[in-house]
Motif scaffolding. Structure first.
Motif, PDB file in Angstrom:
ATOM      1  N   ASN A 251     -17.751  26.228 -38.703  1.00 37.77           N
ATOM      2  CA  ASN A 251     -17.898  27.443 -37.580  1.00 37.77           C
ATOM      3  C   ASN A 251     -18.366  28.651 -38.466  1.00 37.77           C
ATOM      4  OD1 ASN A 251     -15.451  27.368 -39.105  1.00 37.77           O
ATOM      5  ND2 ASN A 251     -14.333  28.324 -37.744  1.00 37.77           N
ATOM      6  N   ILE A 252     -18.078  28.879 -39.911  1.00 37.42           N
ATOM      7  CA  ILE A 252     -18.260  29.965 -40.689  1.00 37.42           C
ATOM      8  C   ILE A 252     -19.819  29.958 -40.803  1.00 37.42           C
ATOM      9  CG2 ILE A 252     -17.860  31.263 -42.746  1.00 37.42           C
ATOM     10  CD1 ILE A 252     -15.007  30.228 -42.815  1.00 37.42           C
ATOM     11  N   ILE A 253     -20.071  28.847 -41.424  1.00 39.07           N
ATOM     12  CA  ILE A 253     -21.532  28.553 -41.628  1.00 39.07           C
ATOM     13  C   ILE A 253     -22.657  28.664 -40.553  1.00 39.07           C
ATOM     14  CG2 ILE A 253     -23.483  26.866 -42.418  1.00 39.07           C
ATOM     15  CD1 ILE A 253     -21.603  27.589 -44.609  1.00 39.07           C
ATOM     16  N   GLU A 254     -22.262  28.386 -39.481  1.00 42.90           N
ATOM     17  CA  GLU A 254     -22.895  28.657 -37.960  1.00 42.90           C
ATOM     18  C   GLU A 254     -23.089  30.060 -37.917  1.00 42.90           C
ATOM     19  OE1 GLU A 254     -22.683  27.982 -33.033  1.00 42.90           O
ATOM     20  OE2 GLU A 254     -20.845  27.564 -34.393  1.00 42.90           O
ATOM     21  N   GLN A 255     -22.193  31.024 -38.358  1.00 40.94           N
ATOM     22  CA  GLN A 255     -22.444  32.455 -38.118  1.00 40.94           C
ATOM     23  C   GLN A 255     -23.290  33.122 -39.216  1.00 40.94           C
ATOM     24  OE1 GLN A 255     -21.659  33.763 -35.225  1.00 40.94           O
ATOM     25  NE2 GLN A 255     -20.597  31.745 -34.753  1.00 40.94           N
ATOM     26  N   MET A 256     -22.999  32.512 -40.452  1.00 45.06           N
ATOM     27  CA  MET A 256     -24.028  32.918 -41.597  1.00 45.06           C
ATOM     28  C   MET A 256     -25.380  32.703 -41.313  1.00 45.06           C
ATOM     29  SD  MET A 256     -21.411  31.436 -44.804  1.00 45.06           S
ATOM     30  CE  MET A 256     -22.635  31.887 -46.070  1.00 45.06           C
ATOM     31  N   ILE A 257     -25.859  31.500 -40.699  1.00 44.40           N
ATOM     32  CA  ILE A 257     -26.994  31.071 -40.347  1.00 44.40           C
ATOM     33  C   ILE A 257     -27.709  31.978 -39.257  1.00 44.40           C
ATOM     34  CG2 ILE A 257     -28.581  29.273 -39.228  1.00 44.40           C
ATOM     35  CD1 ILE A 257     -26.557  27.294 -40.223  1.00 44.40           C
TER      36      ILE A 257
END
Length: 389
Positions: A251-257
Protein backbone atom coordinates in the motif's frame (compact mmCIF):
# COMPACT_ATOMS: atom_id res chain seq x y z
CA UNK A 1 6.83 42.36 -8.56
CA UNK A 2 5.51 39.42 -6.51
CA UNK A 3 8.18 37.24 -4.91
CA UNK A 4 8.37 34.10 -7.09
CA UNK A 5 10.10 31.97 -4.46
CA UNK A 6 8.69 29.54 -1.94
CA UNK A 7 9.48 30.57 1.65
CA UNK A 8 9.70 26.91 2.58
CA UNK A 9 12.42 26.24 -0.01
CA UNK A 10 14.29 29.50 0.61
CA UNK A 11 14.60 28.66 4.30
CA UNK A 12 16.21 25.28 3.59
CA UNK A 13 19.99 25.50 3.87
CA UNK A 14 22.12 24.19 0.98
CA UNK A 15 24.27 21.10 1.54
CA UNK A 16 27.36 21.74 3.65
CA UNK A 17 29.21 19.10 1.67
CA UNK A 18 29.17 20.96 -1.63
CA UNK A 19 30.77 24.13 -0.28
CA UNK A 20 34.22 22.59 0.15
CA UNK A 21 33.90 20.44 -2.95
CA UNK A 22 33.23 23.51 -5.09
CA UNK A 23 36.26 25.34 -3.66
CA UNK A 24 38.69 22.45 -4.02
CA UNK A 25 37.61 21.80 -7.62
CA UNK A 26 39.23 25.11 -8.58
CA UNK A 27 42.32 24.79 -6.37
CA UNK A 28 45.53 23.50 -7.97
CA UNK A 29 47.25 20.53 -6.23
CA UNK A 30 44.44 20.19 -3.71
CA UNK A 31 43.29 16.82 -2.42
CA UNK A 32 39.64 16.28 -1.63
CA UNK A 33 38.58 13.74 0.97
CA UNK A 34 35.13 15.20 1.07
CA UNK A 35 32.97 13.40 -1.45
CA UNK A 36 31.36 10.02 -0.79
CA UNK A 37 31.97 8.63 -4.24
CA UNK A 38 33.90 5.41 -4.97
CA UNK A 39 37.18 5.98 -6.82
CA UNK A 40 36.64 2.70 -8.68
CA UNK A 41 35.23 2.62 -12.19
CA UNK A 42 31.97 0.76 -12.59
CA UNK A 43 33.10 -2.85 -13.28
CA UNK A 44 33.48 -3.49 -17.01
CA UNK A 45 30.91 -6.27 -17.31
CA UNK A 46 28.29 -3.92 -15.83
CA UNK A 47 29.24 -1.07 -18.14
CA UNK A 48 29.27 -3.50 -21.05
CA UNK A 49 25.69 -4.54 -20.33
CA UNK A 50 24.64 -0.89 -20.39
CA UNK A 51 26.48 -0.36 -23.67
CA UNK A 52 24.93 -3.50 -25.13
CA UNK A 53 21.44 -2.32 -24.21
CA UNK A 54 22.10 0.89 -26.16
CA UNK A 55 23.45 -1.02 -29.14
CA UNK A 56 20.29 -3.13 -29.18
CA UNK A 57 18.12 -0.01 -29.18
CA UNK A 58 16.74 -0.56 -25.68
CA UNK A 59 16.20 3.16 -25.19
CA UNK A 60 12.48 3.37 -24.47
CA UNK A 61 10.56 4.02 -21.27
CA UNK A 62 10.25 1.10 -18.90
CA UNK A 63 7.20 0.62 -16.70
CA UNK A 64 6.94 3.29 -14.01
CA UNK A 65 8.10 0.97 -11.25
CA UNK A 66 11.02 -0.38 -13.30
CA UNK A 67 11.95 -3.33 -15.48
CA UNK A 68 10.33 -6.49 -14.19
CA UNK A 69 13.60 -8.44 -14.54
CA UNK A 70 15.42 -5.85 -12.42
CA UNK A 71 12.72 -5.91 -9.75
CA UNK A 72 12.94 -9.69 -9.69
CA UNK A 73 16.72 -9.53 -9.25
CA UNK A 74 16.33 -6.99 -6.44
CA UNK A 75 13.95 -9.35 -4.66
CA UNK A 76 16.30 -12.27 -5.28
CA UNK A 77 19.15 -10.27 -3.79
CA UNK A 78 17.20 -9.35 -0.65
CA UNK A 79 16.20 -12.97 -0.16
CA UNK A 80 19.76 -14.17 -0.74
CA UNK A 81 21.19 -11.70 1.75
CA UNK A 82 18.48 -11.42 4.41
CA UNK A 83 15.84 -14.07 3.66
CA UNK A 84 13.35 -11.28 3.01
CA UNK A 85 10.49 -12.10 0.64
CA UNK A 86 9.22 -9.17 -1.44
CA UNK A 87 6.88 -9.17 -4.41
CA UNK A 88 8.56 -7.66 -7.48
CA UNK A 89 5.14 -6.62 -8.79
CA UNK A 90 3.64 -5.00 -5.71
CA UNK A 91 6.36 -4.29 -3.14
CA UNK A 92 9.29 -2.99 -5.22
CA UNK A 93 10.07 0.27 -7.04
CA UNK A 94 13.19 1.32 -8.97
CA UNK A 95 14.13 4.97 -8.36
CA UNK A 96 16.60 7.67 -9.35
CA UNK A 97 19.17 6.74 -6.74
CA UNK A 98 18.40 6.12 -3.11
CA UNK A 99 17.78 9.85 -2.72
CA UNK A 100 14.56 9.77 -4.73
CA UNK A 101 13.40 6.76 -2.72
CA UNK A 102 13.87 8.76 0.50
CA UNK A 103 11.94 11.71 -0.92
CA UNK A 104 8.95 9.83 -2.32
CA UNK A 105 8.61 7.51 0.68
CA UNK A 106 8.30 10.53 2.96
CA UNK A 107 5.85 12.26 0.61
CA UNK A 108 3.76 9.11 0.35
CA UNK A 109 3.52 8.65 4.13
CA UNK A 110 3.38 12.08 5.76
CA UNK A 111 0.50 14.37 6.55
CA UNK A 112 1.20 17.95 7.71
CA UNK A 113 2.59 17.97 11.23
CA UNK A 114 3.54 14.29 11.40
CA UNK A 115 6.83 13.93 13.24
CA UNK A 116 9.82 12.10 11.78
CA UNK A 117 12.70 11.04 14.00
CA UNK A 118 16.10 11.67 12.42
CA UNK A 119 19.19 10.37 14.22
CA UNK A 120 22.11 12.73 13.59
CA UNK A 121 24.87 13.03 12.48
CA UNK A 122 23.40 11.64 9.27
CA UNK A 123 22.96 12.13 5.54
CA UNK A 124 22.08 15.69 4.64
CA UNK A 125 18.88 14.94 2.68
CA UNK A 126 16.68 13.52 5.43
CA UNK A 127 15.79 16.77 7.18
CA UNK A 128 14.98 18.88 4.10
CA UNK A 129 13.01 16.03 2.53
CA UNK A 130 10.88 15.75 5.68
CA UNK A 131 10.29 19.50 5.60
CA UNK A 132 9.38 19.51 1.92
CA UNK A 133 6.91 16.67 2.55
CA UNK A 134 5.14 18.73 5.22
CA UNK A 135 6.44 16.73 8.15
CA UNK A 136 8.18 17.93 11.29
CA UNK A 137 11.79 16.76 11.71
CA UNK A 138 12.73 15.73 15.25
CA UNK A 139 16.45 15.30 15.79
CA UNK A 140 17.94 12.55 17.95
CA UNK A 141 21.55 13.43 18.76
CA UNK A 142 23.75 10.35 18.58
CA UNK A 143 26.77 10.24 20.85
CA UNK A 144 30.41 9.38 20.41
CA UNK A 145 30.39 7.42 23.69
CA UNK A 146 27.81 5.06 22.13
CA UNK A 147 29.81 4.77 18.88
CA UNK A 148 27.07 6.87 17.28
CA UNK A 149 24.52 4.07 17.53
CA UNK A 150 20.86 4.78 18.25
CA UNK A 151 19.98 3.59 21.75
CA UNK A 152 16.54 2.58 23.00
CA UNK A 153 16.71 5.33 25.64
CA UNK A 154 17.33 8.02 23.01
CA UNK A 155 14.49 6.69 20.87
CA UNK A 156 11.96 6.52 23.70
CA UNK A 157 12.79 10.05 24.82
CA UNK A 158 12.09 11.46 21.33
CA UNK A 159 8.75 9.74 20.66
CA UNK A 160 5.52 11.73 21.06
CA UNK A 161 1.92 11.04 20.08
CA UNK A 162 2.68 12.76 16.74
CA UNK A 163 5.63 10.54 15.84
CA UNK A 164 5.00 8.52 12.69
CA UNK A 165 8.34 7.57 11.14
CA UNK A 166 11.82 6.68 12.35
CA UNK A 167 14.64 7.06 9.85
CA UNK A 168 17.35 4.43 10.37
CA UNK A 169 20.52 5.63 8.59
CA UNK A 170 22.86 2.64 9.09
CA UNK A 171 25.59 1.93 8.08
CA UNK A 172 25.90 5.62 8.72
CA UNK A 173 27.08 8.53 6.64
CA UNK A 174 29.11 10.37 8.04
CA UNK A 175 30.22 8.36 11.07
CA UNK A 176 30.59 4.85 9.65
CA UNK A 177 28.60 3.52 12.61
CA UNK A 178 26.54 0.35 12.27
CA UNK A 179 23.69 -1.21 14.23
CA UNK A 180 24.14 -4.85 15.22
CA UNK A 181 21.56 -7.51 16.05
CA UNK A 182 21.05 -6.66 19.73
CA UNK A 183 20.88 -2.92 18.96
CA UNK A 184 18.19 -3.41 16.33
CA UNK A 185 16.25 -5.92 18.41
CA UNK A 186 15.59 -3.24 21.04
CA UNK A 187 14.66 -0.64 18.43
CA UNK A 188 12.26 -3.05 16.69
CA UNK A 189 10.45 -3.74 19.96
CA UNK A 190 9.87 -0.03 20.59
CA UNK A 191 8.77 0.60 16.99
CA UNK A 192 6.10 -2.08 17.30
CA UNK A 193 4.94 -0.94 20.75
CA UNK A 194 4.64 2.69 19.63
CA UNK A 195 3.09 1.82 16.24
CA UNK A 196 5.76 3.56 14.16
CA UNK A 197 7.04 3.09 10.62
CA UNK A 198 10.66 2.91 9.54
CA UNK A 199 12.56 4.24 6.56
CA UNK A 200 15.74 2.16 6.62
CA UNK A 201 18.46 3.65 4.41
CA UNK A 202 20.76 0.70 3.69
CA UNK A 203 22.75 2.15 0.79
CA UNK A 204 26.03 1.09 2.47
CA UNK A 205 24.83 -2.41 3.41
CA UNK A 206 27.51 -4.14 1.33
CA UNK A 207 30.29 -2.07 2.89
CA UNK A 208 30.71 -3.46 6.39
CA UNK A 209 33.98 -4.71 7.85
CA UNK A 210 34.22 -7.71 10.12
CA UNK A 211 30.48 -7.50 10.69
CA UNK A 212 27.52 -8.65 8.62
CA UNK A 213 24.87 -6.06 7.85
CA UNK A 214 21.49 -6.76 9.42
CA UNK A 215 18.30 -5.15 8.17
CA UNK A 216 15.65 -4.23 10.69
CA UNK A 217 13.12 -5.65 8.22
CA UNK A 218 14.40 -9.11 9.21
CA UNK A 219 12.86 -8.85 12.69
CA UNK A 220 9.35 -10.22 13.33
CA UNK A 221 6.68 -7.65 12.48
CA UNK A 222 9.16 -5.17 10.97
CA UNK A 223 8.85 -5.97 7.27
CA UNK A 224 5.26 -4.70 7.42
CA UNK A 225 6.48 -1.42 8.95
CA UNK A 226 9.65 -0.78 6.95
CA UNK A 227 10.53 0.92 3.70
CA UNK A 228 13.93 -0.57 2.87
CA UNK A 229 16.01 1.72 0.65
CA UNK A 230 19.13 0.68 -1.20
CA UNK A 231 20.85 1.24 -4.52
CA UNK A 232 23.84 0.71 -6.74
CA UNK A 233 25.94 3.86 -6.26
CA UNK A 234 28.16 2.79 -3.39
CA UNK A 235 28.43 -0.99 -3.57
CA UNK A 236 28.85 -1.26 -7.36
CA UNK A 237 30.56 2.12 -7.96
CA UNK A 238 27.61 3.30 -10.06
CA UNK A 239 27.07 6.84 -8.75
CA UNK A 240 26.55 8.46 -12.15
CA UNK A 241 24.08 5.81 -13.27
CA UNK A 242 21.61 7.24 -10.71
CA UNK A 243 19.77 4.09 -9.71
CA UNK A 244 18.25 2.98 -6.44
CA UNK A 245 15.24 1.10 -5.18
CA UNK A 246 12.79 0.72 -2.35
CA UNK A 247 10.85 -2.28 -1.06
CA UNK A 248 8.07 -2.25 1.47
CA UNK A 249 4.37 -2.77 2.13
CA UNK A 250 2.34 -2.81 -1.07
CA UNK A 251 0.00 0.00 0.00
CA UNK A 252 2.94 2.36 0.58
CA UNK A 253 4.85 1.34 -2.54
CA UNK A 254 1.68 1.92 -4.59
CA UNK A 255 1.57 5.56 -3.49
CA UNK A 256 5.32 5.99 -4.03
CA UNK A 257 4.89 4.76 -7.60
CA UNK A 258 2.15 7.35 -8.10
CA UNK A 259 4.49 10.21 -7.12
CA UNK A 260 7.33 8.72 -9.15
CA UNK A 261 4.99 8.36 -12.14
CA UNK A 262 4.11 12.05 -12.21
CA UNK A 263 7.52 13.46 -11.26
CA UNK A 264 9.94 11.08 -12.99
CA UNK A 265 8.13 8.57 -15.25
CA UNK A 266 10.81 5.88 -14.86
CA UNK A 267 14.45 5.41 -13.94
CA UNK A 268 17.01 5.46 -16.80
CA UNK A 269 16.55 2.40 -18.99
CA UNK A 270 20.27 1.91 -19.69
CA UNK A 271 21.05 2.01 -15.97
CA UNK A 272 18.38 -0.59 -15.25
CA UNK A 273 19.90 -3.09 -17.69
CA UNK A 274 23.34 -2.49 -16.18
CA UNK A 275 21.94 -3.01 -12.68
CA UNK A 276 20.51 -6.41 -13.63
CA UNK A 277 24.04 -7.51 -14.52
CA UNK A 278 25.39 -6.03 -11.28
CA UNK A 279 22.99 -8.04 -9.15
CA UNK A 280 23.48 -11.23 -11.13
CA UNK A 281 27.26 -11.22 -11.42
CA UNK A 282 28.69 -8.41 -9.32
CA UNK A 283 29.38 -10.08 -5.96
CA UNK A 284 33.10 -10.56 -6.69
CA UNK A 285 33.46 -6.88 -7.63
CA UNK A 286 31.86 -5.80 -4.36
CA UNK A 287 34.17 -8.12 -2.42
CA UNK A 288 37.25 -6.66 -4.15
CA UNK A 289 36.22 -3.08 -3.41
CA UNK A 290 35.34 -3.93 0.20
CA UNK A 291 38.84 -5.35 0.78
CA UNK A 292 40.41 -2.17 -0.60
CA UNK A 293 38.17 0.07 1.52
CA UNK A 294 39.00 -1.96 4.61
CA UNK A 295 42.73 -1.47 4.01
CA UNK A 296 42.20 2.28 3.74
CA UNK A 297 39.93 2.31 6.79
CA UNK A 298 42.57 0.67 8.95
CA UNK A 299 45.25 3.02 7.63
CA UNK A 300 43.24 6.14 8.52
CA UNK A 301 42.21 4.95 11.98
CA UNK A 302 45.83 4.25 12.83
CA UNK A 303 46.98 7.56 11.32
CA UNK A 304 44.59 9.66 13.39
CA UNK A 305 45.42 7.78 16.57
CA UNK A 306 49.12 8.32 15.86
CA UNK A 307 48.65 12.08 15.48
CA UNK A 308 46.70 12.19 18.75
CA UNK A 309 43.17 12.68 17.45
CA UNK A 310 40.48 10.43 18.87
CA UNK A 311 38.72 8.37 16.23
CA UNK A 312 36.35 5.53 17.09
CA UNK A 313 36.52 2.52 14.79
CA UNK A 314 33.75 2.60 12.16
CA UNK A 315 32.57 -0.76 10.83
CA UNK A 316 30.53 0.47 7.87
CA UNK A 317 30.39 2.80 4.83
CA UNK A 318 33.65 4.48 3.75
CA UNK A 319 34.09 7.32 6.22
CA UNK A 320 36.00 8.01 9.41
CA UNK A 321 34.78 10.66 11.86
CA UNK A 322 37.77 11.90 13.89
CA UNK A 323 37.31 14.25 16.83
CA UNK A 324 39.22 17.54 16.65
CA UNK A 325 37.95 19.11 19.89
CA UNK A 326 41.43 18.96 21.43
CA UNK A 327 42.59 21.65 18.99
CA UNK A 328 40.10 24.21 20.27
CA UNK A 329 38.65 24.89 16.82
CA UNK A 330 35.17 24.48 15.48
CA UNK A 331 34.69 21.93 12.72
CA UNK A 332 34.11 24.73 10.21
CA UNK A 333 37.28 26.55 11.28
CA UNK A 334 39.39 23.41 11.06
CA UNK A 335 38.11 22.49 7.60
CA UNK A 336 38.47 26.04 6.26
CA UNK A 337 42.01 26.50 7.60
CA UNK A 338 43.12 23.04 6.50
CA UNK A 339 41.97 23.76 2.96
CA UNK A 340 43.68 27.16 2.94
CA UNK A 341 46.97 26.08 4.54
CA UNK A 342 47.43 22.51 3.32
CA UNK A 343 45.06 22.19 0.33
CA UNK A 344 43.16 19.26 1.79
CA UNK A 345 39.37 19.31 1.74
CA UNK A 346 37.36 17.54 4.44
CA UNK A 347 33.76 18.08 5.52
CA UNK A 348 32.89 19.68 8.89
CA UNK A 349 30.82 17.39 11.09
CA UNK A 350 28.24 20.14 11.39
CA UNK A 351 27.25 19.57 7.75
CA UNK A 352 25.44 16.48 9.10
CA UNK A 353 23.76 18.11 12.09
CA UNK A 354 24.69 20.38 14.98
CA UNK A 355 25.82 17.42 17.07
CA UNK A 356 28.60 16.87 14.52
CA UNK A 357 30.42 19.86 16.01
CA UNK A 358 33.98 18.93 16.96
CA UNK A 359 34.23 16.21 14.30
CA UNK A 360 35.22 15.88 10.64
CA UNK A 361 33.97 13.53 7.96
CA UNK A 362 36.82 12.08 5.96
CA UNK A 363 36.05 9.78 3.07
CA UNK A 364 38.35 6.90 2.21
CA UNK A 365 36.77 6.37 -1.19
CA UNK A 366 40.13 7.51 -2.54
CA UNK A 367 43.36 5.75 -3.47
CA UNK A 368 45.76 4.82 -0.68
CA UNK A 369 48.36 7.02 -2.41
CA UNK A 370 46.14 10.10 -2.14
CA UNK A 371 45.23 9.22 1.43
CA UNK A 372 48.92 9.06 2.42
CA UNK A 373 49.64 12.48 0.92
CA UNK A 374 46.58 13.95 2.59
CA UNK A 375 47.48 12.44 5.97
CA UNK A 376 50.98 13.94 5.79
CA UNK A 377 49.41 17.36 5.24
CA UNK A 378 46.80 16.90 7.98
CA UNK A 379 49.46 15.74 10.44
CA UNK A 380 51.58 18.81 9.66
CA UNK A 381 48.53 21.03 10.17
CA UNK A 382 47.62 19.37 13.49
CA UNK A 383 51.17 19.64 14.87
CA UNK A 384 51.36 23.30 13.91
CA UNK A 385 48.11 24.24 15.59
CA UNK A 386 48.71 22.11 18.66
CA UNK A 387 51.96 23.99 19.19
CA UNK A 388 50.15 27.31 18.76
CA UNK A 389 47.66 26.59 21.55
Amino acid sequence: MRNPLSKLVVNIQPSGIRKFFDIVSEMKDAISLGVGEPDFDTPWHIREEGIYSLEKGKTFYTSNAGLKELKEEICNYLYRRYQLNYSPDHETIVTIGGSEAIDISLRAMLDPGDEVLIPQPSYVSYLPCVTLAGGKPVIIELKDKNQFKLTKEELLEAITDKTKILILPFPNNPTGAIMEYEDLKEIAKIVEEKDLYIISDEIYSELTYGRNHISIAEFPGMKERTILINGFSKSYAMTGWRLGYATGPANIIEQMIKIHQFAIMCAPTTSQYAAIEALKNGDADVDMMRVAYDQRRKYLINAFQTMGLECFEPFGAFYVFPCIKSLGMSSEEFATMLLKEEKVAVVPGTAFGDCGEGFLRISYAYSIENLKIAIERIERFVKKHKNNQ
